[in-house]
Design a protein around this motif. Structure first.
Motif, short mmCIF file in Angstrom:
data_model
loop_
_atom_site.label_atom_id
_atom_site.label_comp_id
_atom_site.label_asym_id
_atom_site.label_seq_id
_atom_site.Cartn_x
_atom_site.Cartn_y
_atom_site.Cartn_z
N MET A 1 0.76 -1.04 -0.04
CA MET A 1 -0.11 -0.10 0.02
C MET A 1 0.80 1.38 -0.04
O MET A 1 1.90 1.48 0.74
CB MET A 1 -1.00 -0.10 1.23
N PHE B 1 0.22 5.70 0.32
CA PHE B 1 -0.56 6.73 0.54
C PHE B 1 0.03 8.00 0.15
O PHE B 1 1.09 8.18 0.42
CB PHE B 1 -0.82 6.72 2.20
N TYR C 1 -0.42 12.26 1.68
CA TYR C 1 -0.87 12.90 2.56
C TYR C 1 -0.56 14.15 2.18
O TYR C 1 0.54 14.55 1.71
CB TYR C 1 -0.09 12.75 3.96
N LEU D 1 -5.03 12.61 4.92
CA LEU D 1 -4.83 11.51 3.88
C LEU D 1 -5.45 12.10 2.66
O LEU D 1 -6.59 12.34 2.67
CB LEU D 1 -5.39 10.43 4.07
N GLU E 1 -9.95 10.17 -0.73
CA GLU E 1 -10.88 10.66 0.55
C GLU E 1 -11.64 11.68 0.31
O GLU E 1 -11.61 12.30 -0.70
CB GLU E 1 -9.68 11.08 1.61
N THR F 1 3.01 0.78 3.42
CA THR F 1 3.15 -0.06 4.20
C THR F 1 3.47 -1.47 3.40
O THR F 1 3.10 -1.60 2.39
CB THR F 1 1.87 -0.56 5.05
N ARG G 1 -0.73 -5.10 4.37
CA ARG G 1 -1.99 -4.62 5.01
C ARG G 1 -1.99 -4.88 6.25
O ARG G 1 -1.54 -5.88 6.81
CB ARG G 1 -3.32 -5.09 4.47
N GLY G 2 -2.53 -3.87 7.18
CA GLY G 2 -2.12 -3.92 8.89
C GLY G 2 -0.54 -3.96 9.38
O GLY G 2 -0.50 -3.84 10.55
N GLU G 3 0.16 -3.70 8.44
CA GLU G 3 1.67 -3.56 8.94
C GLU G 3 1.77 -2.12 9.23
O GLU G 3 1.17 -1.29 8.80
CB GLU G 3 2.71 -4.08 7.97
N THR G 4 3.00 -1.89 9.89
CA THR G 4 3.43 -0.33 10.14
C THR G 4 3.69 0.45 8.94
O THR G 4 4.11 0.11 7.94
CB THR G 4 4.62 -0.17 11.19
N GLN G 5 3.18 1.66 9.15
CA GLN G 5 3.29 2.72 7.91
C GLN G 5 4.48 3.65 8.39
O GLN G 5 4.81 4.22 9.24
CB GLN G 5 1.85 3.54 7.74
N TYR G 6 5.15 3.80 7.18
CA TYR G 6 6.61 4.74 7.08
C TYR G 6 6.33 5.81 6.01
O TYR G 6 5.35 5.67 5.13
CB TYR G 6 7.47 3.85 6.75
N PHE G 7 6.85 6.80 6.72
CA PHE G 7 6.78 8.00 5.67
C PHE G 7 8.02 8.57 5.02
O PHE G 7 8.99 8.25 5.60
CB PHE G 7 6.12 9.36 6.49
#
Lengths: 114, 117
Positions: A31, A33, A35, A45, A58, A96, A99-105
């Protein structure tokens, strides 16, 4: 963690023009994203970039204003179209691995529209 | 996703422990508590997350109350470089009925932590 780079790191643009921001990840991720962080505000988001299909936007964000591409599992672009001074913000890519794993920026792209 | 409430700002002396509270009274069973921080002009940095047990890593400790309605992030020995905005976020680990909120992070206003000499 994932190593994320964004280009450009900053830009100054004239109103009415468009800017494409690139996000590159050092490994495949499920995934991605995008922002936006307006001056003095928290992160909001914009959309989820889906590989092989249209992005999921969104509420308050539309494809015509923020077209997104995701040609593969390590790269995505966000275009800010027909810019106005209100688009002056930091734009951040986030990923990420699954799915469900930690999100990094990523480090963000600082945009100033005159 | 459940909403969180954090104090807008906190101060801490260098070398002391910084304890940052977060309320998430509407948290549901499949929602994790995540903490990120954002140092000025940088992208948010992941700190730690937990479901119901206390967690510790090289950066911080996360204490979650037994009823899971609140949590505290602890920086055991704060330094000047820990000055940042700290965000407490509740995030679902499973798809919702519409599949629209799965995996997403919703940021609040966070706590501005200032570490002073």
């Amino acid at each position: 963690s994932a190593v994320i780079s964004q280009k450009p790191s900053r830009d100054i643009c004239q109103r009415g023009t468009s800017l494409t921001i690139q996000c590159q990840v050092d490994s495949q991720v499920t995934m991605m994203f995008w922002y936006r962080q307006q001056p003095g505000q928290s992160l909001t988001l914009i959309a989820t970039a889906n590989q092989g299909s249209e992005a999921t936007y969104e509420s308050g964000f539309v494809i015509d204003k923020f077209p997104i591409s995701r040609p593969n599992l390590t790269f995505s672009t966000l275009t800010v179209s027909n810019m106005s001074p209100e688009d002056s913000s930091i734009y951040l890519c986030s990923v990420t691995r699954d799915r469900g794993e930690t999100q990094y920026f990523g480090p963000g792209t600082r945009l100033l529209v005159l | 996703d459940a909403k969180t409430t954090q104090p807008p700002s906190m101060d801490c002396a260098e070398g002391r422990a910084a304890n940052l509270p977060c309320n998430h009274s509407t948290i549901s069973g499949n929602e994790y508590v995540y903490w990120y921080r954002q140092i000025h002009s940088q992208g948010p940095q992941y700190i730690i997350h937990g479901l119901k047990n206390n967690e510790t890593n090289e950066m911080a400790s996360l204490i979650i109350t037994e009823d899971r309605k609140s949590s505290t992030l602890i920086l055991p020995h704060a330094t000047l470089r820990d000055t940042a905005v700290y965000y407490c976020i509740v995030r679902s680990s499973e798809p919702d009925a519409g599949g629209t909120s799965y995996g997403k992070l919703t940021f609040g206003q966070g706590t501005i932590l200032t570490v002073h000499p």
